[in-house]
Scaffold this motif. Structure first.
Motif, mmCIF file in Angstrom:
data_model
loop_
_atom_site.group_PDB
_atom_site.id
_atom_site.type_symbol
_atom_site.label_atom_id
_atom_site.label_comp_id
_atom_site.label_asym_id
_atom_site.label_seq_id
_atom_site.Cartn_x
_atom_site.Cartn_y
_atom_site.Cartn_z
ATOM 1 N N MET A 51 0.826 -1.202 0.000
ATOM 2 C CA MET A 51 0.000 0.000 0.000
ATOM 3 C C MET A 51 0.857 1.247 0.000
ATOM 4 O O MET A 51 0.562 2.226 -0.711
ATOM 5 C CB MET A 51 -0.909 -0.015 1.236
ATOM 6 N N SER A 76 2.337 1.693 -3.501
ATOM 7 C CA SER A 76 1.314 2.111 -4.457
ATOM 8 C C SER A 76 0.939 3.577 -4.266
ATOM 9 O O SER A 76 0.814 4.342 -5.234
ATOM 10 C CB SER A 76 0.068 1.231 -4.304
ATOM 11 N N LEU A 77 0.752 3.985 -3.013
ATOM 12 C CA LEU A 77 0.416 5.380 -2.730
ATOM 13 C C LEU A 77 1.566 6.304 -3.091
ATOM 14 O O LEU A 77 1.361 7.380 -3.675
ATOM 15 C CB LEU A 77 0.061 5.539 -1.249
ATOM 16 N N HIS A 107 1.546 6.571 -6.890
ATOM 17 C CA HIS A 107 0.368 7.231 -7.453
ATOM 18 C C HIS A 107 0.306 8.716 -7.111
ATOM 19 O O HIS A 107 -0.179 9.523 -7.914
ATOM 20 C CB HIS A 107 -0.902 6.538 -6.970
ATOM 21 N N SER A 121 -2.432 3.408 -12.143
ATOM 22 C CA SER A 121 -2.032 3.255 -10.741
ATOM 23 C C SER A 121 -3.204 3.516 -9.800
ATOM 24 O O SER A 121 -3.326 2.867 -8.754
ATOM 25 C CB SER A 121 -0.866 4.187 -10.413
ATOM 26 N N GLY A 122 -4.092 4.445 -10.158
ATOM 27 C CA GLY A 122 -5.268 4.708 -9.339
ATOM 28 C C GLY A 122 -6.228 3.541 -9.319
ATOM 29 O O GLY A 122 -6.823 3.212 -8.282
ATOM 30 N N LEU A 127 -4.883 0.926 -7.055
ATOM 31 C CA LEU A 127 -5.105 1.292 -5.655
ATOM 32 C C LEU A 127 -6.519 0.950 -5.203
ATOM 33 O O LEU A 127 -6.734 0.487 -4.077
ATOM 34 C CB LEU A 127 -4.854 2.788 -5.465
ATOM 35 N N SER A 128 -7.480 1.193 -6.072
ATOM 36 C CA SER A 128 -8.872 0.894 -5.724
ATOM 37 C C SER A 128 -9.055 -0.591 -5.434
ATOM 38 O O SER A 128 -9.738 -0.976 -4.478
ATOM 39 C CB SER A 128 -9.794 1.312 -6.876
ATOM 40 N N GLU A 142 -6.662 -2.617 -4.484
ATOM 41 C CA GLU A 142 -5.865 -2.958 -3.306
ATOM 42 C C GLU A 142 -6.617 -2.669 -2.013
ATOM 43 O O GLU A 142 -6.479 -3.409 -1.028
ATOM 44 C CB GLU A 142 -4.547 -2.180 -3.324
ATOM 45 N N LEU A 143 -7.394 -1.601 -1.993
ATOM 46 C CA LEU A 143 -8.161 -1.296 -0.785
ATOM 47 C C LEU A 143 -9.071 -2.454 -0.396
ATOM 48 O O LEU A 143 -9.178 -2.821 0.775
ATOM 49 C CB LEU A 143 -8.988 -0.024 -0.996
ATOM 50 N N ASN A 179 -9.151 10.400 2.663
ATOM 51 C CA ASN A 179 -8.033 10.118 3.567
ATOM 52 C C ASN A 179 -8.174 10.883 4.874
ATOM 53 O O ASN A 179 -7.853 10.364 5.950
ATOM 54 C CB ASN A 179 -6.717 10.480 2.887
#
Length: 447
Positions: free
Chosen positions: A11, A14-15, A18, A68-69, A72-73, A75-76, A146
């Protein structure tokens, strides 16, 4: 590597990847729209070429940010299913609105890229400007989500259940404005300095000097907006953190003991065992003043909180120091450039000034990554501050380290591809005019 550490590492990676493209998407279209506006007002072909060159860069980075976004979605949900199970219905609104902003941005960038000489010139310009507005809105909406993790709101937590959900109150939580404002200025600062540094380098190499000089000055102007806005937004953010997350503030400053008239600590090596900071420079009473405008205000120390609730103090403190250091450097560079702009115009073409901007190319993104480390690591051990611990939210699925290795390979590959594409794009910038053509120069000398 155990599964919990692997999930956090994936995470974080990735963050960290991104966020660069998010900031570019928030700011670069405004540089593009400003260059386009200058072209429409002056009819200077250099600005038209600059607009087209920047728009291709925006398209490349937009596509990468979308990839990449999207990752991330997923991965959450895959890495933190317990978190999404409870948090999704509460803070889902900013994510859904961000999706809408993303689609508008995608449509607008398509219109802009393929609309040259097909649309009304001002409608075409508006499409480019809309790319910036949508990108900025996307960034702010994600930051609002966030911020909810740092300042949970919009629900009642009773007997382990989340009830009385209010998505509007959740989105406009107490932290959203301070985080969004600081993030916006940081994005302008980081992207402005990065773009200015690239064009400063090309000016020093004497490639398309007129073209890159105009690009440099536009980018430097946007960098100054961010650099001079950061201290004010940072002050607002620090006061907000002091009120909502005093333990995070204590970790940022490696402040162990509660005291009145607390000093502001620069540098130093925290020793969590002994509860002290070695080799630090301490500015008396400044921390108390910064968080309350009172030199004698009380600041709570880490020792006031249970040890299990401490974030990793060294990581948070060092990250905060890095952010402060590079932020201060960029403000100083901004002051020098502003002085040159108004009082020493001959400095603007000096090699040393260009070299300063070249060296400062990565400063904004280093500070940005450090700032996000403070925000995210400083919240630990909570994924929802004060409600749910990160360890309780991770997936029970084994083998997460292999997912981490796979995603790392993807991000490394994307980085190589992006560098290649951007380098090729920069090399393809056309010779927009012949410097020996006096007639052309006379036509396009307006700035």
């Amino acid at each position: 590597m155990d599964d919990f550490l692997a999930a956090r590492a994936q995470m974080a990676m990735s963050l960290g990847f991104h966020i660069i493209f998010s900031c570019v998407g928030m700011v670069m279209p405004f540089l593009m729209a400003f260059a386009h506006w200058k072209y429409l007002k002056t009819n200077n072909e250099i600005y038209k070429g600059l607009t087209k060159a920047w728009s291709k860069g925006v398209a490349i980075l937009f596509a990468t940010g979308a990839v990449s976004g999207t990752m991330l979605s997923f991965e959450l949900g895959l890495l933190w299913p317990q978190f999404m199970k409870h948090a999704g219905p509460i803070f889902g609104m900013p994510f859904s609105l961000e999706g809408t902003a993303f689609f508008i941005e995608a449509i607008a960038i398509g219109f802009f890229l393929y609309g040259w000489d097909k649309f009304n010139k001002w409608f075409h310009w508006f499409c480019g400007f809309l790319v910036g507005i949508s990108g900025l809105a996307s960034g702010i909406l994600v930051v609002a989500a966030n911020a909810w993790m740092n300042s949970p709101a919009g629900f009642d937590y009773i007997n382990g259940k989340y009830i009385n959900i209010d998505p509007i109150k959740a989105m406009f939580n107490e932290a959203w404005f301070s985080q969004a404002l600081h993030m916006t200025f940081a994005a302008f600062c980081a992207t402005g300095f990065a773009v200015a540094g690239v064009h400063a380098y090309l000016i020093m190499k004497k490639k398309n000097v007129a073209f890159h000089t105009k690009a440099f000055r536009i980018a430097a102007g946007f960098a100054l907006i961010g650099a001079f806005g950061i201290p004010f937004s940072g002050d607002i953010a620090a006061k907000s953190v002091a009120e909502r997350q005093p333990i995070k503030l204590a970790a940022m400053e490696a402040h162990f003991e509660t005291e009145k008239g607390a000093p502001f600590i620069l540098g130093g090596i925290p020793d969590e065992t002994k509860g002290e900071v070695k080799y630090a420079i301490k500015i008396p009473k400044l921390l108390s003043f910064l968080i309350s405008h009172d030199f004698n205000a009380e600041v709570r120390g880490l020792n006031d909180f249970p040890r299990d609730d401490w974030p990793p103090v060294a990581v948070v403190h060092y990250s905060f120091q890095i952010m402060i250091f590079f932020g201060t450097l960029m403000i100083m560079i901004g002051i020098i450039y502003l002085y040159a702009l108004f009082f020493k115009k001959e400095w603007l073409n000096k090699h040393w000034l260009l070299k300063i901007f070249l060296i400062a190319t990565p400063f904004g993104y280093i500070a940005l990554e450090a700032g996000w480390t403070v925000t995210e690591v400083g919240r630990q051990p909570w994924i929802i501050y004060g409600i749910m611990r990160t360890v309780d939210a991770v997936t029970p699925m084994p083998g997460i380290q292999y997912s981490f290795y796979f995603f790392t390979a993807i991000f490394v590959s994307l980085s190589i591809i992006i560098i290649f594409l951007l380098k090729r794009q920069i090399q393809m910038v056309p010779q927009l005019y012949d410097p020996t053509d006096d007639q052309f120069n006379a036509k396009n000398k307006k700035s």
